[in-house]
Design a protein around this motif. Structure first.
Motif, PDB file in Angstrom:
ATOM      1  N   HIS A  63     -11.311  -2.198  -5.760  1.00 20.90           N
ATOM      2  CA  HIS A  63     -10.135  -2.002  -6.608  1.00 20.90           C
ATOM      3  C   HIS A  63      -8.972  -2.855  -6.113  1.00 20.90           C
ATOM      4  O   HIS A  63      -8.321  -3.553  -6.894  1.00 20.90           O
ATOM      5  CB  HIS A  63      -9.742  -0.527  -6.611  1.00 20.90           C
ATOM      6  N   LYS A  64      -8.722  -2.826  -4.815  1.00 22.54           N
ATOM      7  CA  LYS A  64      -7.606  -3.597  -4.269  1.00 22.54           C
ATOM      8  C   LYS A  64      -7.846  -5.099  -4.398  1.00 22.54           C
ATOM      9  O   LYS A  64      -6.927  -5.861  -4.722  1.00 22.54           O
ATOM     10  CB  LYS A  64      -7.368  -3.212  -2.808  1.00 22.54           C
ATOM     11  N   LYS A  65      -9.060  -5.537  -4.146  1.00 24.90           N
ATOM     12  CA  LYS A  65      -9.366  -6.967  -4.243  1.00 24.90           C
ATOM     13  C   LYS A  65      -9.152  -7.476  -5.667  1.00 24.90           C
ATOM     14  O   LYS A  65      -8.566  -8.538  -5.881  1.00 24.90           O
ATOM     15  CB  LYS A  65     -10.806  -7.226  -3.803  1.00 24.90           C
ATOM     16  N   ASP A  70      -7.100  -2.630   4.623  1.00 24.55           N
ATOM     17  CA  ASP A  70      -6.031  -3.585   4.322  1.00 24.55           C
ATOM     18  C   ASP A  70      -6.103  -4.866   5.150  1.00 24.55           C
ATOM     19  O   ASP A  70      -5.956  -5.967   4.596  1.00 24.55           O
ATOM     20  CB  ASP A  70      -4.658  -2.929   4.489  1.00 24.55           C
ATOM     21  N   GLY A 118       0.524  -3.376   4.410  1.00 21.73           N
ATOM     22  CA  GLY A 118      -0.460  -2.300   4.427  1.00 21.73           C
ATOM     23  C   GLY A 118      -0.529  -1.649   5.793  1.00 21.73           C
ATOM     24  O   GLY A 118       0.408  -1.732   6.579  1.00 21.73           O
ATOM     25  N   GLN A 132      -7.328  -6.134  -8.178  1.00 19.07           N
ATOM     26  CA  GLN A 132      -5.929  -6.087  -8.616  1.00 19.07           C
ATOM     27  C   GLN A 132      -5.092  -7.167  -7.938  1.00 19.07           C
ATOM     28  O   GLN A 132      -4.194  -7.749  -8.562  1.00 19.07           O
ATOM     29  CB  GLN A 132      -5.339  -4.697  -8.335  1.00 19.07           C
ATOM     30  N   LEU A 133      -5.375  -7.446  -6.670  1.00 23.18           N
ATOM     31  CA  LEU A 133      -4.663  -8.502  -5.965  1.00 23.18           C
ATOM     32  C   LEU A 133      -4.969  -9.856  -6.594  1.00 23.18           C
ATOM     33  O   LEU A 133      -4.073 -10.682  -6.808  1.00 23.18           O
ATOM     34  CB  LEU A 133      -5.067  -8.484  -4.496  1.00 23.18           C
ATOM     35  N   ASP A 184       0.858  -1.179   0.000  1.00 26.53           N
ATOM     36  CA  ASP A 184       0.000   0.000   0.000  1.00 26.53           C
ATOM     37  C   ASP A 184       0.901   1.238   0.000  1.00 26.53           C
ATOM     38  O   ASP A 184       2.120   1.127   0.199  1.00 26.53           O
ATOM     39  CB  ASP A 184      -0.907  -0.036   1.235  1.00 26.53           C
ATOM     40  N   GLN A 195     -11.898  -0.474  -1.920  1.00 30.55           N
ATOM     41  CA  GLN A 195     -11.787  -1.839  -1.433  1.00 30.55           C
ATOM     42  C   GLN A 195     -11.893  -2.829  -2.587  1.00 30.55           C
ATOM     43  O   GLN A 195     -11.111  -3.774  -2.693  1.00 30.55           O
ATOM     44  CB  GLN A 195     -12.887  -2.098  -0.405  1.00 30.55           C
ATOM     45  N   LEU A 229       0.024  -1.110  -4.633  1.00 27.63           N
ATOM     46  CA  LEU A 229      -1.427  -1.214  -4.818  1.00 27.63           C
ATOM     47  C   LEU A 229      -2.104  -0.181  -3.929  1.00 27.63           C
ATOM     48  O   LEU A 229      -2.037  -0.258  -2.701  1.00 27.63           O
ATOM     49  CB  LEU A 229      -1.890  -2.627  -4.453  1.00 27.63           C
ATOM     50  N   SER A 230      -2.745   0.814  -4.549  1.00 22.61           N
ATOM     51  CA  SER A 230      -3.273   1.939  -3.787  1.00 22.61           C
ATOM     52  C   SER A 230      -4.597   2.404  -4.365  1.00 22.61           C
ATOM     53  O   SER A 230      -4.880   2.223  -5.559  1.00 22.61           O
ATOM     54  CB  SER A 230      -2.260   3.096  -3.810  1.00 22.61           C
ATOM     55  N   THR A 231      -5.390   3.020  -3.507  1.00 24.58           N
ATOM     56  CA  THR A 231      -6.625   3.652  -3.975  1.00 24.58           C
ATOM     57  C   THR A 231      -6.353   5.069  -4.464  1.00 24.58           C
ATOM     58  O   THR A 231      -7.281   5.796  -4.797  1.00 24.58           O
ATOM     59  CB  THR A 231      -7.669   3.693  -2.846  1.00 24.58           C
TER      60      THR A 231
END
Length: 214
Positions: free
Chosen positions: A155-157, A182, A176, A159-160, A58, A153, A111-113
Protein backbone atom coordinates in the motif's frame (compact mmCIF):
# COMPACT_ATOMS: atom_id res chain seq x y z
CA UNK A 1 -20.71 24.35 -10.35
CA UNK A 2 -19.84 20.94 -11.76
CA UNK A 3 -21.44 17.55 -11.25
CA UNK A 4 -19.57 14.32 -11.91
CA UNK A 5 -21.17 10.88 -11.82
CA UNK A 6 -19.25 7.77 -10.82
CA UNK A 7 -19.49 4.48 -8.92
CA UNK A 8 -17.92 3.23 -5.71
CA UNK A 9 -15.94 0.02 -5.51
CA UNK A 10 -17.37 -3.05 -3.75
CA UNK A 11 -16.42 -1.62 -0.36
CA UNK A 12 -18.14 1.72 -0.99
CA UNK A 13 -15.02 3.83 -1.61
CA UNK A 14 -14.72 6.48 -4.31
CA UNK A 15 -11.43 7.00 -6.15
CA UNK A 16 -12.10 9.50 -8.90
CA UNK A 17 -10.00 11.68 -11.21
CA UNK A 18 -11.75 14.96 -12.09
CA UNK A 19 -10.16 17.06 -14.82
CA UNK A 20 -10.82 20.70 -15.76
CA UNK A 21 -12.23 21.49 -12.32
CA UNK A 22 -11.06 25.16 -12.46
CA UNK A 23 -10.54 25.23 -8.69
CA UNK A 24 -7.94 27.50 -7.13
CA UNK A 25 -5.12 25.99 -5.02
CA UNK A 26 -6.09 25.22 -1.44
CA UNK A 27 -8.88 23.37 0.35
CA UNK A 28 -12.38 23.13 -1.13
CA UNK A 29 -15.65 21.53 -0.06
CA UNK A 30 -17.48 19.09 -2.31
CA UNK A 31 -20.74 17.26 -1.85
CA UNK A 32 -21.24 13.55 -2.53
CA UNK A 33 -24.76 12.27 -3.05
CA UNK A 34 -26.02 8.75 -3.65
CA UNK A 35 -29.51 7.52 -4.29
CA UNK A 36 -31.28 6.69 -1.06
CA UNK A 37 -28.70 8.28 1.23
CA UNK A 38 -27.97 11.64 2.79
CA UNK A 39 -25.57 14.08 1.16
CA UNK A 40 -22.03 13.85 2.53
CA UNK A 41 -19.44 16.61 2.64
CA UNK A 42 -15.80 16.03 1.69
CA UNK A 43 -12.69 18.21 1.70
CA UNK A 44 -10.48 18.30 -1.38
CA UNK A 45 -6.99 19.77 -1.58
CA UNK A 46 -5.87 21.36 -4.85
CA UNK A 47 -2.08 21.42 -4.82
CA UNK A 48 -0.47 24.67 -5.96
CA UNK A 49 1.28 24.32 -9.35
CA UNK A 50 4.16 26.33 -7.91
CA UNK A 51 4.81 23.84 -5.10
CA UNK A 52 8.29 22.34 -5.35
CA UNK A 53 8.55 20.66 -1.94
CA UNK A 54 6.12 18.20 -0.36
CA UNK A 55 6.05 16.18 2.85
CA UNK A 56 4.98 12.54 3.22
CA UNK A 57 4.47 11.43 6.81
CA UNK A 58 3.66 8.12 8.43
CA UNK A 59 1.21 8.29 11.37
CA UNK A 60 1.52 5.43 13.90
CA UNK A 61 4.70 5.78 15.97
CA UNK A 62 5.81 8.73 13.81
CA UNK A 63 3.46 11.52 14.87
CA UNK A 64 1.21 9.50 17.21
CA UNK A 65 2.22 7.21 20.07
CA UNK A 66 0.03 4.12 19.72
CA UNK A 67 1.28 1.76 22.46
CA UNK A 68 -0.93 -0.96 21.04
CA UNK A 69 -0.18 -3.94 18.78
CA UNK A 70 -1.45 -3.39 15.24
CA UNK A 71 -4.39 -5.83 15.38
CA UNK A 72 -5.56 -4.42 18.72
CA UNK A 73 -5.15 -0.89 17.37
CA UNK A 74 -7.48 -1.65 14.46
CA UNK A 75 -10.20 -2.84 16.81
CA UNK A 76 -9.54 0.08 19.18
CA UNK A 77 -9.98 2.57 16.34
CA UNK A 78 -13.23 0.88 15.33
CA UNK A 79 -14.93 1.54 18.65
CA UNK A 80 -12.98 4.21 20.52
CA UNK A 81 -12.79 7.58 18.83
CA UNK A 82 -11.61 9.85 21.62
CA UNK A 83 -8.59 11.76 20.38
CA UNK A 84 -7.44 12.50 23.92
CA UNK A 85 -6.52 8.81 24.28
CA UNK A 86 -3.83 9.23 21.61
CA UNK A 87 -0.62 11.03 22.52
CA UNK A 88 1.49 12.96 20.01
CA UNK A 89 5.16 12.17 19.55
CA UNK A 90 6.83 15.10 21.32
CA UNK A 91 8.30 17.75 19.03
CA UNK A 92 6.94 16.49 15.70
CA UNK A 93 4.68 19.52 15.20
CA UNK A 94 7.66 21.84 15.67
CA UNK A 95 9.81 19.65 13.41
CA UNK A 96 7.24 19.81 10.59
CA UNK A 97 6.76 23.56 11.05
CA UNK A 98 10.52 24.02 10.70
CA UNK A 99 10.69 21.81 7.59
CA UNK A 100 7.89 23.73 5.87
CA UNK A 101 8.50 27.29 7.09
CA UNK A 102 9.98 28.43 3.75
CA UNK A 103 7.38 26.59 1.64
CA UNK A 104 3.89 27.59 2.80
CA UNK A 105 2.35 26.09 -0.36
CA UNK A 106 3.97 22.66 0.23
CA UNK A 107 1.42 19.83 0.39
CA UNK A 108 1.51 17.35 3.27
CA UNK A 109 0.28 13.80 2.73
CA UNK A 110 -0.19 11.30 5.56
CA UNK A 111 0.63 7.82 4.26
CA UNK A 112 -0.41 5.08 6.68
CA UNK A 113 -1.48 1.47 6.85
CA UNK A 114 -4.28 2.63 9.15
CA UNK A 115 -7.86 1.85 8.23
CA UNK A 116 -10.27 4.38 6.72
CA UNK A 117 -12.57 4.09 9.74
CA UNK A 118 -9.95 6.09 11.70
CA UNK A 119 -10.08 9.07 9.31
CA UNK A 120 -12.22 11.48 11.34
CA UNK A 121 -10.34 10.67 14.54
CA UNK A 122 -7.00 11.31 12.84
CA UNK A 123 -8.25 14.62 11.43
CA UNK A 124 -9.18 15.73 14.95
CA UNK A 125 -5.78 14.57 16.21
CA UNK A 126 -3.90 16.71 13.66
CA UNK A 127 -5.90 19.81 14.56
CA UNK A 128 -5.62 19.27 18.31
CA UNK A 129 -1.84 18.87 18.28
CA UNK A 130 -1.02 21.61 15.75
CA UNK A 131 0.20 19.27 13.04
CA UNK A 132 -0.10 20.36 9.38
CA UNK A 133 -3.38 19.63 7.65
CA UNK A 134 -3.23 17.27 4.71
CA UNK A 135 -4.93 14.49 2.76
CA UNK A 136 -4.67 10.97 4.20
CA UNK A 137 -3.79 7.91 2.18
CA UNK A 138 -5.18 5.10 4.35
CA UNK A 139 -6.25 1.57 3.49
CA UNK A 140 -9.25 -0.74 3.70
CA UNK A 141 -8.24 -2.97 6.60
CA UNK A 142 -9.35 -6.57 6.19
CA UNK A 143 -9.18 -9.73 4.04
CA UNK A 144 -8.08 -9.79 0.42
CA UNK A 145 -8.44 -12.43 -2.32
CA UNK A 146 -4.96 -13.72 -1.38
CA UNK A 147 -4.90 -13.47 2.41
CA UNK A 148 -6.51 -12.39 5.67
CA UNK A 149 -4.73 -9.03 5.74
CA UNK A 150 -3.78 -6.45 3.15
CA UNK A 151 -0.12 -5.73 2.53
CA UNK A 152 0.64 -2.45 4.28
CA UNK A 153 4.06 -2.42 2.68
CA UNK A 154 2.59 -2.67 -0.83
CA UNK A 155 0.00 0.00 0.00
CA UNK A 156 2.73 2.46 0.94
CA UNK A 157 4.87 1.65 -2.10
CA UNK A 158 1.97 2.12 -4.52
CA UNK A 159 0.74 5.38 -2.99
CA UNK A 160 4.26 6.80 -2.86
CA UNK A 161 4.77 5.91 -6.50
CA UNK A 162 1.45 7.59 -7.35
CA UNK A 163 2.59 10.82 -5.69
CA UNK A 164 5.79 10.81 -7.75
CA UNK A 165 3.74 10.39 -10.94
CA UNK A 166 0.92 12.83 -10.15
CA UNK A 167 3.21 15.64 -8.97
CA UNK A 168 6.28 15.50 -11.28
CA UNK A 169 7.60 18.91 -10.16
CA UNK A 170 7.62 18.19 -6.44
CA UNK A 171 10.62 16.90 -4.47
CA UNK A 172 9.55 15.00 -1.37
CA UNK A 173 10.59 14.84 2.27
CA UNK A 174 9.77 11.37 3.67
CA UNK A 175 9.22 10.89 7.42
CA UNK A 176 8.58 7.59 9.18
CA UNK A 177 9.80 5.28 11.94
CA UNK A 178 11.86 2.11 12.22
CA UNK A 179 9.08 0.01 13.76
CA UNK A 180 7.90 -1.59 10.53
CA UNK A 181 8.93 -1.12 6.90
CA UNK A 182 9.48 2.63 6.48
CA UNK A 183 13.31 2.45 6.23
CA UNK A 184 13.07 -0.21 3.51
CA UNK A 185 10.27 1.51 1.58
CA UNK A 186 11.87 4.95 1.75
CA UNK A 187 15.30 3.48 0.95
CA UNK A 188 13.93 1.87 -2.20
CA UNK A 189 12.30 5.17 -3.17
CA UNK A 190 15.63 6.99 -2.81
CA UNK A 191 17.39 4.33 -4.91
CA UNK A 192 14.75 4.37 -7.65
CA UNK A 193 13.98 8.12 -7.67
CA UNK A 194 17.05 9.91 -6.24
CA UNK A 195 16.12 13.23 -7.85
CA UNK A 196 12.64 13.21 -6.30
CA UNK A 197 13.65 12.89 -2.63
CA UNK A 198 14.79 15.98 -0.71
CA UNK A 199 15.43 14.07 2.51
CA UNK A 200 14.41 11.16 4.74
CA UNK A 201 13.82 11.26 8.51
CA UNK A 202 13.32 8.08 10.54
CA UNK A 203 12.25 8.11 14.19
CA UNK A 204 13.97 5.39 16.23
CA UNK A 205 11.51 3.53 18.44
CA UNK A 206 12.37 2.42 21.96
CA UNK A 207 12.75 -1.35 22.59
CA UNK A 208 9.28 -1.54 24.15
CA UNK A 209 7.75 0.36 21.22
CA UNK A 210 9.40 -2.11 18.84
CA UNK A 211 7.74 -5.01 20.61
CA UNK A 212 4.31 -3.38 20.39
CA UNK A 213 4.71 -2.36 16.76
CA UNK A 214 5.11 -6.00 15.81
Amino acid sequence: DKTVESHTDQSGYVDLLIEDHNLEPGWHAVEITAEGSETAAARVLIVDDNARIGLVSDIDDTIMVTWLPRAVLAAWNSWVRHTNTRKPVPGMNKFYAELLKNDPQAPVFYLSTGAWNTFETLQDFLAKHDLPDGPMLLTDWGPTPTGLFRSGQEHKKVQLRNLFIEYPNITWILVGDDGQHDPLIYGEAVAEHPNRIAGVAIRELSPSEHVLSH
